[in-house]
Design a protein around this motif. Structure first.
Motif, short mmCIF file in Angstrom:
data_model
loop_
_atom_site.label_atom_id
_atom_site.label_comp_id
_atom_site.label_asym_id
_atom_site.label_seq_id
_atom_site.Cartn_x
_atom_site.Cartn_y
_atom_site.Cartn_z
N CYS A 1 0.84 -1.20 0.00
CA CYS A 1 0.00 0.00 0.00
C CYS A 1 0.88 1.25 0.00
O CYS A 1 1.80 1.38 0.81
N GLY A 2 0.61 2.16 -0.92
CA GLY A 2 1.40 3.38 -1.02
C GLY A 2 1.36 4.23 0.23
O GLY A 2 2.36 4.85 0.60
N ALA A 3 0.22 4.30 0.89
CA ALA A 3 0.14 5.08 2.13
C ALA A 3 1.08 4.50 3.18
O ALA A 3 1.75 5.24 3.90
N VAL A 4 1.15 3.18 3.25
CA VAL A 4 2.06 2.53 4.19
C VAL A 4 3.51 2.85 3.81
O VAL A 4 4.33 3.16 4.67
N SER A 5 3.83 2.80 2.52
CA SER A 5 5.18 3.17 2.07
C SER A 5 5.52 4.59 2.49
O SER A 5 6.61 4.86 2.99
N GLY A 6 4.58 5.51 2.28
CA GLY A 6 4.80 6.89 2.68
C GLY A 6 4.97 7.02 4.17
O GLY A 6 5.80 7.79 4.66
N GLY A 7 4.19 6.25 4.93
CA GLY A 7 4.32 6.26 6.38
C GLY A 7 5.66 5.74 6.84
O GLY A 7 6.27 6.27 7.78
N GLN A 8 6.16 4.71 6.16
CA GLN A 8 7.47 4.17 6.51
C GLN A 8 8.56 5.20 6.25
O GLN A 8 9.48 5.37 7.05
N MET A 9 8.46 5.89 5.13
CA MET A 9 9.44 6.94 4.82
C MET A 9 9.35 8.07 5.84
O MET A 9 10.38 8.61 6.28
N ALA A 10 8.13 8.42 6.24
CA ALA A 10 7.94 9.48 7.23
C ALA A 10 8.55 9.08 8.57
O ALA A 10 9.18 9.91 9.24
N LEU A 11 8.39 7.83 8.96
CA LEU A 11 9.03 7.36 10.19
C LEU A 11 10.55 7.47 10.08
O LEU A 11 11.24 7.82 11.04
N GLY A 12 11.07 7.19 8.90
CA GLY A 12 12.51 7.31 8.68
C GLY A 12 13.02 8.74 8.83
O GLY A 12 14.18 8.95 9.17
N MET A 13 12.15 9.73 8.59
CA MET A 13 12.54 11.12 8.79
C MET A 13 12.96 11.37 10.24
O MET A 13 13.81 12.21 10.50
N VAL A 14 12.37 10.64 11.15
CA VAL A 14 12.63 10.84 12.57
C VAL A 14 13.56 9.77 13.13
O VAL A 14 14.48 10.07 13.89
N TYR A 15 13.33 8.53 12.75
CA TYR A 15 14.07 7.43 13.37
C TYR A 15 15.15 6.84 12.47
O TYR A 15 15.88 5.94 12.88
N ARG B 1 18.59 6.73 9.89
CA ARG B 1 20.00 6.99 10.17
C ARG B 1 20.72 7.45 8.91
O ARG B 1 20.20 7.34 7.80
N VAL B 2 21.91 7.94 9.12
CA VAL B 2 22.80 8.30 8.02
C VAL B 2 24.05 7.44 8.16
O VAL B 2 24.26 6.79 9.19
N GLU B 3 24.86 7.45 7.13
CA GLU B 3 26.07 6.62 7.11
C GLU B 3 26.89 6.79 8.38
O GLU B 3 27.15 7.91 8.83
N GLY B 4 27.25 5.67 8.94
CA GLY B 4 28.09 5.68 10.13
C GLY B 4 27.32 5.60 11.44
O GLY B 4 27.90 5.33 12.48
N GLU B 5 26.03 5.86 11.41
CA GLU B 5 25.23 5.79 12.63
C GLU B 5 24.71 4.37 12.83
O GLU B 5 24.43 3.65 11.86
N ALA B 6 24.55 4.01 14.07
CA ALA B 6 23.92 2.73 14.39
C ALA B 6 22.42 2.82 14.12
O ALA B 6 21.82 3.89 14.26
N MET B 7 21.84 1.71 13.73
CA MET B 7 20.39 1.68 13.52
C MET B 7 19.69 1.82 14.86
O MET B 7 20.06 1.17 15.84
N GLN B 8 18.70 2.69 14.91
CA GLN B 8 17.89 2.84 16.12
C GLN B 8 16.88 1.71 16.16
O GLN B 8 16.12 1.51 15.20
N GLU B 9 16.82 0.99 17.24
CA GLU B 9 15.84 -0.08 17.38
C GLU B 9 14.43 0.47 17.24
O GLU B 9 13.53 -0.20 16.76
N LYS B 10 14.24 1.73 17.63
CA LYS B 10 12.93 2.37 17.54
C LYS B 10 12.42 2.40 16.09
O LYS B 10 11.23 2.31 15.85
N MET B 11 13.33 2.50 15.14
CA MET B 11 12.93 2.50 13.72
C MET B 11 12.22 1.19 13.40
O MET B 11 11.15 1.19 12.79
#
Length: 164
Positions: free
Chosen positions: A71-85, A87-97
């Protein structure tokens, strides 16, 4: 909607505004599902990303480029969550993501018994997104996803709203 505006609303009023904004962006034809969610949450966050970030969501409508998959809305929601949770290169993945990503998946599963566009919209199969009923159904899902993401960000203290 600006970051300053956010503090002038109660949580429920703000969530209503987020949902209505995402729905109107889709309904008006400004954006499709994934784009409307991402744009709305970017604005909700005070536009930390340039407005053209919405381009990242343009391949996801109607289940990933009209394939009927996620579902596209779910894809958009996942990207929106990524805006907050995210990471960028070199950072550890946040479990919250992972927690939030799974929670969004599970929320849509509980609501629609699937995250698959063609399953969620099966009663309109073959209409190629032409019926107003199907569009309204997808607009509703888009609004629900934007609302869900905004609610999670408020609950997690990532966005502050007026005290209730």
């Amino acid at each position: 909607m600006t970051a300053t505006d956010i503090k002038n609303f109660t949580t429920e009023d703000l969530l209503d505004k987020v949902q209505a904004n995402a729905e109107e962006l889709f309904r008006s034809g400004t954006y499709f599902c994934s784009e409307a969610v991402l744009q709305t949450i970017n604005e909700f966050l005070g536009t930390p990303y340039p407005k053209d970030v919405v381009k990242l969501a343009s391949g996801f409508p109607i289940g990933m480029g009209k394939s009927g998959c996620l579902c596209g809305a779910v894809s958009g929601g996942q990207m929106a969550l990524g805006m907050v949770y995210g990471r960028v290169e070199g950072e550890a993945m946040q479990e919250k993501m992972f927690e939030e990503s799974k929670a969004l998946h599970d929320y849509i599963m509980s609501e629609y018994k699937s995250n698959c566009c063609r399953v969620i919209t099966r009663q309109w199969a073959g209409d190629n997104f032409k019926s107003p009923e199907r569009k309204e159904h997808c607009i509703t899902i888009t609004g629900k996803v934007a609302r869900w993401v905004a609610n999670e960000l408020i609950a997690d203290g990532k966005v502050e709203v007026e005290a209730e």
